[in-house]
Motif scaffolding. Structure first.
Motif, PDB file in Angstrom:
ATOM      1  N   LEU A   1      -9.703   2.083  -8.477  1.00 48.27           N
ATOM      2  CA  LEU A   1      -9.931   0.724  -7.979  1.00 48.27           C
ATOM      3  C   LEU A   1      -9.245   0.463  -6.639  1.00 48.27           C
ATOM      4  N   ALA A   2      -7.944   0.682  -6.587  1.00 48.97           N
ATOM      5  CA  ALA A   2      -7.223   0.376  -5.349  1.00 48.97           C
ATOM      6  C   ALA A   2      -7.612   1.310  -4.195  1.00 48.97           C
TER       7      ALA A   2
ATOM      8  N   MET B   1      -2.685   6.056  -4.685  1.00 45.05           N
ATOM      9  CA  MET B   1      -2.613   5.392  -3.380  1.00 45.05           C
ATOM     10  C   MET B   1      -1.746   6.198  -2.408  1.00 45.05           C
TER      11      MET B   1
ATOM     12  N   TRP C   1     -11.027  -0.113  -3.017  1.00 46.56           N
ATOM     13  CA  TRP C   1     -11.099  -1.457  -2.448  1.00 46.56           C
ATOM     14  C   TRP C   1     -10.025  -1.727  -1.404  1.00 46.56           C
ATOM     15  N   VAL C   2      -8.881  -1.040  -1.507  1.00 52.58           N
ATOM     16  CA  VAL C   2      -7.818  -1.297  -0.543  1.00 52.58           C
ATOM     17  C   VAL C   2      -7.871  -0.297   0.607  1.00 52.58           C
TER      18      VAL C   2
ATOM     19  N   ARG D   1       0.824  -1.199   0.000  1.00 58.52           N
ATOM     20  CA  ARG D   1       0.000   0.000   0.000  1.00 58.52           C
ATOM     21  C   ARG D   1       0.869   1.264   0.000  1.00 58.52           C
TER      22      ARG D   1
ATOM     23  N   ARG E   1      -1.970   6.028 -11.566  1.00 63.59           N
ATOM     24  CA  ARG E   1      -2.652   4.982 -10.800  1.00 63.59           C
ATOM     25  C   ARG E   1      -1.908   4.692  -9.501  1.00 63.59           C
ATOM     26  N   SER E   2      -0.587   4.614  -9.582  1.00 68.78           N
ATOM     27  CA  SER E   2       0.176   4.373  -8.360  1.00 68.78           C
ATOM     28  C   SER E   2       0.066   5.554  -7.406  1.00 68.78           C
TER      29      SER E   2
END
Ligand SMILES: Nc1ncnc2c1ncn2[C@@H]1O[C@H](COP(=O)(O)OP(=O)(O)O)[C@@H](O)[C@H]1O
Ligand SMILES: [Mg+2]
Lengths: 381, 262
Positions: free
Chosen positions: B120-121, B173, B124-125, B97, B169-170
């Protein structure tokens, strides 16, 4: 091989010219596709001859010369319909009309048949809702279909809580076939997914169990599994516990179909590049989230043709339950044409059966082709 | 061999704290009989930007993939932001993460739109509400200069755009470290710059970065340390100017002459 015309121009040197007449239009198409060599021509002509031999007589038997109407004496209730009412020499569709109720509902009591109809209406409506492109918010429909509908359908079909119980021995005909195929389809997909994941699992025990199960189920004919479900399942149960035969057969059919489903889905999983797993893991997704959100949606898309193929085979395989004494659609039509009033209507029975199965399987197949096309245009790698 | 160079001519404005972000001590890894990583010791401070180079097959990818546990090391210790990587799945997911990774082949999810790839992450994460996740995603898409592509599928974008989506995308997070594994080597030459520009901008913002790349211009611009690996070992590390102008080992010299002359 055939085109010896237009010798004056070396092929490929004048792409600016229109194609020669013999290459375009109806004649060109015929020449190209049906008569491009003497062998092709022979095949084409034989095929036309075979079609000529089969189709006109079939049409005259099934439609032109067929009997469709009950006799006045039958309508007025003076006599029961029977095979000898059919006099025109073609198909005796009166048989199907007279027996239609039984073909559809089996031995389900007349007074309770509305329950089957209600289930069917809900089934068709929710399938339409799930598949239609016009309905955007599918969440409530999916919830209804997968959570509420199965319980509701069981309660309606079987009875209890105020509704009279209709024991499963009285279920039959098309409604039984639909129940078998429907439950098989709905359960074999998730079980197949789990088996496929288990087969690729790093855990040796899980892997081994899944391989054993899949290879066993794929290596044994469904008939054998049905016999075993019938004879062996009760051995594992405590003495005196009555285990419904329909339930036994359902378990057998579902597990059998799951094994095939697992292999199709495994194929889809193998088609995914490793980078998809790594991309998902690097984002911190856990195993199940990764499978549900990233891997399965893609693997299932790849596997759609195989999955639908399995659905179709499953639907057709439900006819084997006749062997353990259940009256599914095919079996009840067969039984109907053996009735002493209807001796001689076997062909009509089989043609009718084939037609109904064909409609269902063909619809599934067309639908899967449509999704495939849609997905192809939707996104590319 | 200088250790953590605190000053870097071109990146002098970038502050590096003295807190350790990643620590590898005596890391060894084998593929069967094949010894890919040999006694790797590496400390990365918060805010440091490290470039790893070396011949193909020298273990560069394996090394950075050990840092987010896409590969498992067999001996030694790897500690990321105070969390040691062991068989404990909870720790592994915690580390992942905090560590973003950008791959050579992007590894975007082709069945999801660009926006869904990004949210998405977080959803959901990290359990971020959808609306908030989408706002964050749009923010990072603007940062990599392609907000107008949010509704498209990855397959409809050029390679350079896809790689920028992968970086965004990275970033969604909010990672503490970013790992890059040859992010430009699958790209057509005309697209390399747009990706490097995004990476340079990211470096300027103070992100801790480890980049496997042979883009020496990039290394000179933003790295405060360049590491040369060969046959599973760290052969040499130094600040970029020293590393390029004055390589110490023969293997480094040979490698540099090879990549600079082609
Ligand atoms: N999964 C694997 N199994 C076996 N050998 C591998 C595997 N992955 C990489 N290797 C080998 O390990 C070595 C280092 O690989 P890698 O870290 O990808 O090198 P680099 O990124 O520096 O080119 C290579 O020789 C490669 O063949
Ligand atoms: Mg590599």
């Amino acid at each position: 091989m055939t085109d010896m015309t237009d010798q004056s121009i070396v092929p490929g040197t004048r792409p600016d010219l229109p194609p020669p007449v013999t290459e375009s239009g109806v004649i060109g198409w015929l020449r190209h596709n049906l008569f491009s060599s003497w062998w092709d021509s022979l095949l084409t002509l034989s095929a036309i001859y075979i079609v000529y031999l089969i189709v006109p007589p079939f049409i005259s038997w099934a439609f032109v010369n067929a009997d469709w109407q009950f006799l006045p004496s039958v309508i007025s209730g003076e006599k029961a319909p029977e095979f000898s009412d059919c006099t025109s020499g073609g198909a005796c569709w009166i048989f199907v009309r007279a027996r239609f109720g039984q073909f559809f509902y089996g031995f389900y009591p007349d007074a309770e048949r509305w329950r089957v109809n209600l289930v069917l209406v809900m089934l068709v409506a929710s399938i339409y809702g799930l598949l239609s492109e016009r309905i955007k918010n599918k969440k409530p429909i999916a919830w209804f279909f997968f959570a509420v509908f199965p319980l509701l359908a069981f309660f309606l079909l079987y009875g209890g809580i105020g509704l009279p119980v209709v024991p499963t021995q009285q279920w039959g005909g098309f409604m039984l076939t639909l129940t078998l195929a429907g439950i098989g389809i709905v359960f074999s997909l998730p079980i197949g997914i789990l088996l496929a994941l288990g087969r690729r699992s790093q855990l040796p025990i899980v892997h081994l169990l899944c391989v054993l199960f899949i290879e066993f189920a794929r290596g044994v004919p469904l008939i054998t599994i049905l016999f075993m479900a019938n004879v062996m399942l009760p051995l594992f149960l405590p003495q005196g516990v009555e285990f419904n035969i329909l339930l036994r057969v359902l378990i057998g059919v579902t597990l059998f179909a799951s094994a095939y489903m697992a292999e199709v889905i495994r194929g889809g999983l193998q088609a995914l590049p490793k980078g998809q797993y790594e991309g998902a893991m690097a984002m911190g997704l856990g195993y199940w989230a990764m499978m549900r959100l990233i891997i399965m949606p893609q693997a299932l898309r790849v596997a759609i043709p195989g999955i639908v193929n399995n659905f179709i085979s499953l639907t057709q395989d439900t006819t084997l339950v006749a062997i353990v004494g259940l009256y599914d659609f095919l079996n009840i039509v067969r039984a109907g044409s053996r009735d002493s009033n209807w001796i001689g209507t076997e062909i009509e029975g089989y043609v009718f059966c084939a037609f109904v199965y064909w409609i269902f399987c063909f619809a599934m197949s067309r639908y899967s082709m449509r999704i495939e096309r849609k997905l192809q245009t939707g996104h590319k790698r | 061999m200088s250790t953590q160079a605190q000053a870097n001519p071109s990146g002098a404005d970038l502050a590096i704290s003295d807190e350790v972000m990643i620590g590898l001590t005596g890391v060894n890894k084998w593929y069967g009989q094949f010894h890919v990583l040999k006694d790797i010791d590496l400390t990365v401070l918060k805010g440091e930007r490290i470039v790893i180079c070396g011949p193909s097959g020298s273990g560069k990818s394996t090394l950075i993939r050990c840092i987010n546990r896409l590969e498992e090391h067999q001996r030694g210790r790897i500690v990321v932001d105070g969390i040691e990587l062991t068989h404990d799945l909870k720790n592994i997911e915690k580390v992942r993460r905090e560590v973003g990774m950008v791959f050579q082949h992007f590894n975007l999810f082709p069945h999801l739109t660009v926006l869904d790839n990004l949210t998405l992450a977080p959803i959901w994460v990290k359990k971020v509400p959808k609306k908030e996740a989408e706002e964050v995603a749009m923010h990072y898409l603007k940062r990599v200069k392609i907000p107008e592509q949010a509704g498209k599928f990855p397959g409809q974008l050029s390679g350079g755009q896809q790689q920028r989506v992968a970086i965004a995308r990275s970033l969604c997070m909010s990672p503490k470290v970013m790992l890059f594994d040859e992010p430009t080597s699958a790209l057509d030459p005309e697209m390399i710059k747009e990706v490097l520009d995004v990476m340079i901008e990211l470096a300027r913002s103070g992100m801790t970065m480890i980049c496997v790349t042979h883009e020496m211009g990039f290394a000179r611009t933003v790295a405060n340390r360049v590491i040369f690996m060969d046959k599973g070992e760290i052969i040499e590390q130094n600040e970029p100017e020293e590393f390029f102008n004055n390589p110490k080992s023969d293997r480094t010299k040979l490698f540099l002459s090879q990549i600079l002359h082609h």
